[in-house]
Design a protein around this motif. Structure first.
Motif, PDB file in Angstrom:
ATOM      1  N   ALA A   1     -41.711-145.498 -92.266  1.00 33.91           N
ATOM      2  CA  ALA A   1     -40.939-144.841 -91.222  1.00 33.91           C
ATOM      3  C   ALA A   1     -40.391-143.513 -91.705  1.00 33.91           C
ATOM      4  O   ALA A   1     -40.302-143.246 -92.908  1.00 33.91           O
ATOM      5  CB  ALA A   1     -39.798-145.749 -90.761  1.00 33.91           C
TER       6      ALA A   1
ATOM      7  N   GLN B   1     -33.361-147.352 -85.742  1.00 30.84           N
ATOM      8  CA  GLN B   1     -34.487-146.429 -85.611  1.00 30.84           C
ATOM      9  C   GLN B   1     -34.829-146.180 -84.148  1.00 30.84           C
ATOM     10  O   GLN B   1     -34.610-147.033 -83.282  1.00 30.84           O
ATOM     11  CB  GLN B   1     -35.716-146.978 -86.333  1.00 30.84           C
ATOM     12  CG  GLN B   1     -35.574-147.071 -87.837  1.00 30.84           C
ATOM     13  CD  GLN B   1     -36.863-147.545 -88.486  1.00 30.84           C
ATOM     14  OE1 GLN B   1     -37.833-147.871 -87.808  1.00 30.84           O
ATOM     15  NE2 GLN B   1     -36.866-147.585 -89.807  1.00 30.84           N
TER      16      GLN B   1
ATOM     17  N   HIS C   1     -38.168-145.129 -81.876  1.00 31.96           N
ATOM     18  CA  HIS C   1     -39.609-144.966 -81.803  1.00 31.96           C
ATOM     19  C   HIS C   1     -39.931-144.358 -80.437  1.00 31.96           C
ATOM     20  O   HIS C   1     -39.673-144.986 -79.397  1.00 31.96           O
ATOM     21  CB  HIS C   1     -40.326-146.309 -81.973  1.00 31.96           C
ATOM     22  CG  HIS C   1     -40.058-146.963 -83.296  1.00 31.96           C
ATOM     23  ND1 HIS C   1     -41.015-147.081 -84.271  1.00 31.96           N
ATOM     24  CD2 HIS C   1     -38.923-147.527 -83.792  1.00 31.96           C
ATOM     25  CE1 HIS C   1     -40.490-147.696 -85.326  1.00 31.96           C
ATOM     26  NE2 HIS C   1     -39.221-147.975 -85.046  1.00 31.96           N
TER      27      HIS C   1
ATOM     28  N   ALA D   1     -38.170-142.398 -85.997  1.00 37.71           N
ATOM     29  CA  ALA D   1     -39.035-143.030 -86.984  1.00 37.71           C
ATOM     30  C   ALA D   1     -40.483-142.620 -86.808  1.00 37.71           C
ATOM     31  O   ALA D   1     -41.233-142.503 -87.779  1.00 37.71           O
ATOM     32  CB  ALA D   1     -38.924-144.549 -86.887  1.00 37.71           C
TER      33      ALA D   1
ATOM     34  N   THR E   1     -31.830-150.075 -82.616  1.00 40.44           N
ATOM     35  CA  THR E   1     -33.246-149.726 -82.741  1.00 40.44           C
ATOM     36  C   THR E   1     -33.951-149.995 -81.415  1.00 40.44           C
ATOM     37  O   THR E   1     -33.886-151.106 -80.889  1.00 40.44           O
ATOM     38  CB  THR E   1     -33.904-150.556 -83.853  1.00 40.44           C
ATOM     39  OG1 THR E   1     -33.355-150.165 -85.116  1.00 40.44           O
ATOM     40  CG2 THR E   1     -35.423-150.331 -83.878  1.00 40.44           C
TER      41      THR E   1
END
Length: 282
Positions: free
Chosen positions: A122, A129, A131, A156, A225
């Protein structure tokens, strides 16, 4: 000493010039990049654990007559220190390859295969995180802008669902201002591939929808996340991706605009994610 190439019809030059086309980037397995900031970020990215396996310079075209700044000469030296094959060319030859009005004296070719491979790790080490996934984006400028913003908030990874504009397109690279060399980019062939990616990481997918009841300002959807789903410029999310969404939020609008450009909407959502997950204002 390598002789200076002065002919625009030299095979090396012709091949490099063809990289403006996506077809030839795929055929040659490489892409070109230029600009002092962009090339500096490429070299810096090679020193990070999450990008060093992806960034592989193949060749450097340079023109000493155009290296007018200390920064440009230092960049050339850094490429040579890494034993990147270097080809001297005349100013007119480099200008014929360059996508800029006037070349800054350096144009580097990179491996496309390694760059488009899955990210080994990552982009960030923190537990929380982001994405960022973009569904079939059409315009390289939007792709580059979203990659730049994703880099800025410490995402990430950026996931592009095909068919997608090419992140190694000169327009995408220029819009990213070098961030394509800072944040891992992964091309996914389908919605099912994204679903698999999310399952492996236990991601909660959040999607923006103007008809969603919850405003992003009042929702907890961006906490922790997450996977952020951004739709195609004209069609939004395809039905298979709509089925992946765990929570939907909308960006409030007060004016008459029907919708926001995807790069603007994505930027708002990414920065709201950063605000929500920051321990204190910076």
């Amino acid at each position: 000493m390598t002789p200076i190439i002065t002919s625009r019809s030299h095979p090396h030059v012709v091949a490099a010039r063809k990289l403006a086309s996506k077809k030839h980037r795929a055929k040659q397995g490489r892409f070109g990049a230029e600009g002092l900031q962009i090339l500096g970020m490429a070299l810096d990215g090679m020193e990070t654990p999450f990008m060093r396996e992806r960034i592989h310079p193949i060749e450097l075209f340079y023109c000493d007559d155009l290296l007018v700044s200390k920064a440009a000469r230092r960049l050339k030296a850094r490429f040579l220190e890494r034993n990147v094959p270097a080809t001297p060319v005349s100013a007119s030859v480099l200008d014929s390859i360059s996508d800029r009005v006037r070349s800054q004296g350096l144009y580097a070719l990179f491996s496309r295969e390694s760059f488009m491979s899955a990210p080994p790790t990552a982009n960030v080490s923190e537990e929380t995180q982001l994405h960022v996934s973009i569904d079939r984006p059409q315009y390289p400028g939007n792709v580059g802008t979203l990659i730049r913003t994703a880099d800025a908030v410490g995402a990430a990874c950026v996931l592009l669902i095909e068919p997608s504009a090419d992140p190694t397109d000169p327009k995408a690279i220029r819009a990213s201002m070098g961030s394509i060399f800072s944040v891992p980019i992964l091309m996914l062939p389908s919605a099912s591939a994204l679903a698999k990616y999310g399952r492996e990481r236990r991601l909660q997918w959040v999607g923006a929808n103007p008809r969603a009841s919850a405003s992003l300002w009042a929702s907890s959807a961006l906490e922790g996340t997450i996977g952020l789903l951004l739709g195609n410029e004209g069609e939004g999310l395809q039905p298979e991706l709509e089925d992946l969404v765990h929570e939907r939020i909308h960006i409030p609008q007060r004016g008459c605009a029907e919708s926001l450009n995807v790069s603007i909407a994505g930027g708002i959502l990414m920065y709201e994610w950063l605000r929500v997950n920051s321990g204190s204002p910076e």
